[in-house]
Structure formats: C-alpha cells, structure tokens
Scaffold this motif. Structure first.
Motif, PDB file in Angstrom:
ATOM      1  N   UNK A 132      23.018  26.977  14.961  1.00 54.45           N
ATOM      2  CA  UNK A 132      24.306  26.310  15.176  1.00 54.45           C
ATOM      3  C   UNK A 132      25.386  26.936  14.297  1.00 54.45           C
ATOM      4  N   UNK A 133      25.059  27.207  13.050  1.00 56.65           N
ATOM      5  CA  UNK A 133      26.039  27.790  12.131  1.00 56.65           C
ATOM      6  C   UNK A 133      26.489  29.179  12.590  1.00 56.65           C
ATOM      7  N   UNK A 134      25.564  29.965  13.125  1.00 59.67           N
ATOM      8  CA  UNK A 134      25.940  31.285  13.648  1.00 59.67           C
ATOM      9  C   UNK A 134      26.924  31.162  14.800  1.00 59.67           C
ATOM     10  N   UNK A 135      26.850  30.053  15.504  1.00 56.32           N
ATOM     11  CA  UNK A 135      27.698  29.823  16.678  1.00 56.32           C
ATOM     12  C   UNK A 135      29.103  29.365  16.295  1.00 56.32           C
ATOM     13  N   UNK A 136      29.214  28.537  15.245  1.00 56.99           N
ATOM     14  CA  UNK A 136      30.516  27.951  14.926  1.00 56.99           C
ATOM     15  C   UNK A 136      31.208  28.551  13.707  1.00 56.99           C
ATOM     16  N   UNK A 137      30.499  29.344  12.914  1.00 57.77           N
ATOM     17  CA  UNK A 137      31.144  29.973  11.756  1.00 57.77           C
ATOM     18  C   UNK A 137      32.247  30.957  12.146  1.00 57.77           C
ATOM     19  N   UNK A 138      31.995  31.860  13.104  1.00 60.24           N
ATOM     20  CA  UNK A 138      32.971  32.931  13.365  1.00 60.24           C
ATOM     21  C   UNK A 138      34.066  32.575  14.375  1.00 60.24           C
ATOM     22  N   UNK A 139      34.372  31.299  14.554  1.00 62.50           N
ATOM     23  CA  UNK A 139      35.379  30.921  15.535  1.00 62.50           C
ATOM     24  C   UNK A 139      36.740  31.529  15.206  1.00 62.50           C
ATOM     25  N   UNK A 140      37.446  31.961  16.250  1.00 60.34           N
ATOM     26  CA  UNK A 140      38.783  32.516  16.079  1.00 60.34           C
ATOM     27  C   UNK A 140      39.822  31.400  16.095  1.00 60.34           C
ATOM     28  N   UNK A 158      23.527  19.882   8.078  1.00 57.63           N
ATOM     29  CA  UNK A 158      23.632  20.011   6.624  1.00 57.63           C
ATOM     30  C   UNK A 158      25.103  19.909   6.214  1.00 57.63           C
ATOM     31  N   UNK A 159      25.347  20.049   4.943  1.00 49.57           N
ATOM     32  CA  UNK A 159      26.709  19.873   4.423  1.00 49.57           C
ATOM     33  C   UNK A 159      27.684  20.884   5.018  1.00 49.57           C
ATOM     34  N   UNK A 160      27.249  22.133   5.165  1.00 49.51           N
ATOM     35  CA  UNK A 160      28.143  23.142   5.724  1.00 49.51           C
ATOM     36  C   UNK A 160      28.520  22.826   7.167  1.00 49.51           C
ATOM     37  N   UNK A 161      27.543  22.390   7.956  1.00 45.31           N
ATOM     38  CA  UNK A 161      27.814  22.043   9.359  1.00 45.31           C
ATOM     39  C   UNK A 161      28.837  20.930   9.452  1.00 45.31           C
ATOM     40  N   UNK A 162      28.646  19.891   8.668  1.00 48.47           N
ATOM     41  CA  UNK A 162      29.569  18.751   8.689  1.00 48.47           C
ATOM     42  C   UNK A 162      30.966  19.184   8.241  1.00 48.47           C
ATOM     43  N   UNK A 163      31.033  20.074   7.273  1.00 46.86           N
ATOM     44  CA  UNK A 163      32.319  20.549   6.775  1.00 46.86           C
ATOM     45  C   UNK A 163      33.068  21.334   7.854  1.00 46.86           C
ATOM     46  N   UNK A 164      32.356  22.188   8.584  1.00 41.76           N
ATOM     47  CA  UNK A 164      32.998  22.975   9.638  1.00 41.76           C
ATOM     48  C   UNK A 164      33.562  22.068  10.730  1.00 41.76           C
ATOM     49  N   UNK A 165      32.780  21.088  11.157  1.00 46.10           N
ATOM     50  CA  UNK A 165      33.279  20.172  12.186  1.00 46.10           C
ATOM     51  C   UNK A 165      34.474  19.363  11.669  1.00 46.10           C
TER      52      UNK A 165
END
Length: 230
Positions: A132-140, A158-165
C-alpha cells in the motif's frame, strides 16, 4: 315443437343485440365490437407510464457544475458485497470488473482530465502494508484518491499510512479501526480537510450486519485541477 326453431333464432338474435348494446355502453362511444377486438389483441406498444426522474453521471440526482467530476462511492457490505467506485459515468472499481477485494480499494485519478491512473486493492488483514505504501507514497501533486473499504480496512495500517491519508485530507484515517466502514475522496496537495468522507465504526451495539457496520454510499462533485499533474 314447430316453434322451437324460430324461438331459438329469436333468442340468439336478442342475446347478441343486448350483448352488443351492453359492451358499447361500457366501452364508450366507439363500436363495442371494435373496442373488444382491440382489448383482446396484444397491444403493439405498452401503455406509457409516468416519466422517471432524470439521472445524471454515476446516477447523481443533478448534474455537476462545469469543471468538476461526478462521482459515487459505495463501501463493501460486510464481507459479502464488494465496493464500487464510479467517476464520470465510468465504473473504476467493482465486483463486476473483478478488481476489488478485502481491505482498501483505491483508485488514483488525474485531477485535471479525470482519467484513471491506476486502481488496486490492498488486504489490510493478512496483506503487506508496504505494498500500500508503495502505491500512495509517490503520488503527484493534484492526483485524486478515491478510497472504499471492504471487510477490514485498518488492521495492518501503520503510523506512516495513517499520516499519508491524513495529508490527503482525511479526518478519519488516524482513528480508523478493525472492520470500520470508510469511504473517502482526497487529493495530493490539498490545503484543508476533504469534505468527501464518511465513516461508521464497528460496534456490536449498532452494527447492521453481524460483526460489521452498515455499508456507506457517498456521491458528489469534485472540482477539477486547473494545472496539469506532473
């Protein structure tokens, strides 16, 4: 005995005449015989019914303003009925398209032209959160993110996923829990929290289904970006 024949004829004629008169009265001014023929024939065209309310893109009750994209999102129902994501009358994700699954169902869309960039689902119960992180980290900048939960959206978060959303505009991601229902539309680079988000907590006292809360449905119009996504 000799009168039996003539009497029979008279009775038949009277009966036919009375029947014709009765049918004419009941069916109106047109000939009863011709109307009866029409009724007995199969109609070539079915009777018209009241016009149905007009539906717009993705089934919205009204058209979206110019420079906006019409959408409808439905979360999954328990672990039985899969979610749906519709944008501009195109089904991006659904069970019929065979591209949804348990966890988070995410469609990435170009915020300028509404074109689908990618659509995938991520198992948040037994899957790998790094996918999931590989999918949403590099968003333009300007990429639209459509999210619909199915069964369990949160166990592997995890914490990083919640932070990105949260950075995409979610108010709920930081508190999302096991088997909650969640639908969300956010974007990379938003300045405020997204107005397009719904959430129902998994609670034994209020669940609609045994072990799961009710499914969610959300519709609306997302403003298009004015600059190309890089």
């Amino acid at each position: 005995m000799r009168l039996a024949g003539p009497l029979r004829v008279v009775v038949i004629v009277l009966t036919a005449g009375l029947t014709w008169i009765l049918v004419s009265v009941l069916l109106g001014t047109q000939s009863g015989f011709s109307r009866l023929q029409q009724l007995l024939k199969s109609p070539e065209t079915p009777p018209t019914s009241e016009p149905r309310p007009k539906k717009y893109k993705c089934g919205l009750p009204r058209a979206c303003p110019e420079n906006s994209l019409a959408f409808r999102i439905m979360s999954g129902a328990a672990n039985v009925i899969g979610p749906k994501i519709c944008l501009e009358d195109k089904m991006l994700m659904s069970s019929v398209k065979n591209n949804v699954g348990r966890g988070l169902n995410i469609a990435l869309v170009n915020g300028v032209n509404g074109e689908l960039i990618d659509a995938k689902y991520f198992d948040m119960w037994a899957g790998d959160v790094n996918e999931l992180l590989k999918f949403i980290r590099p968003l333009h900048e300007g990429t639209l993110v459509f999210v619909a939960s199915y069964d369990d959206p949160a166990t592997k978060m995890n914490e990083e996923t919640r932070k990105i959303f949260s950075e995409l505009g979610s108010r709920i991601a930081k508190d999302l829990a096991f088997r909650d229902s969640w639908v969300f539309v956010g974007a990379k680079g938003v300045q405020d929290k997204s107005p397009f988000e719904q959430h129902v907590k998994n609670s034994k006292s209020s669940n609609k289904y045994e072990g799961w809360p009710e499914a969610l449905e959300m519709e609306g119009c997302v403003p298009q970006r004015t600059a190309e996504v890089h």
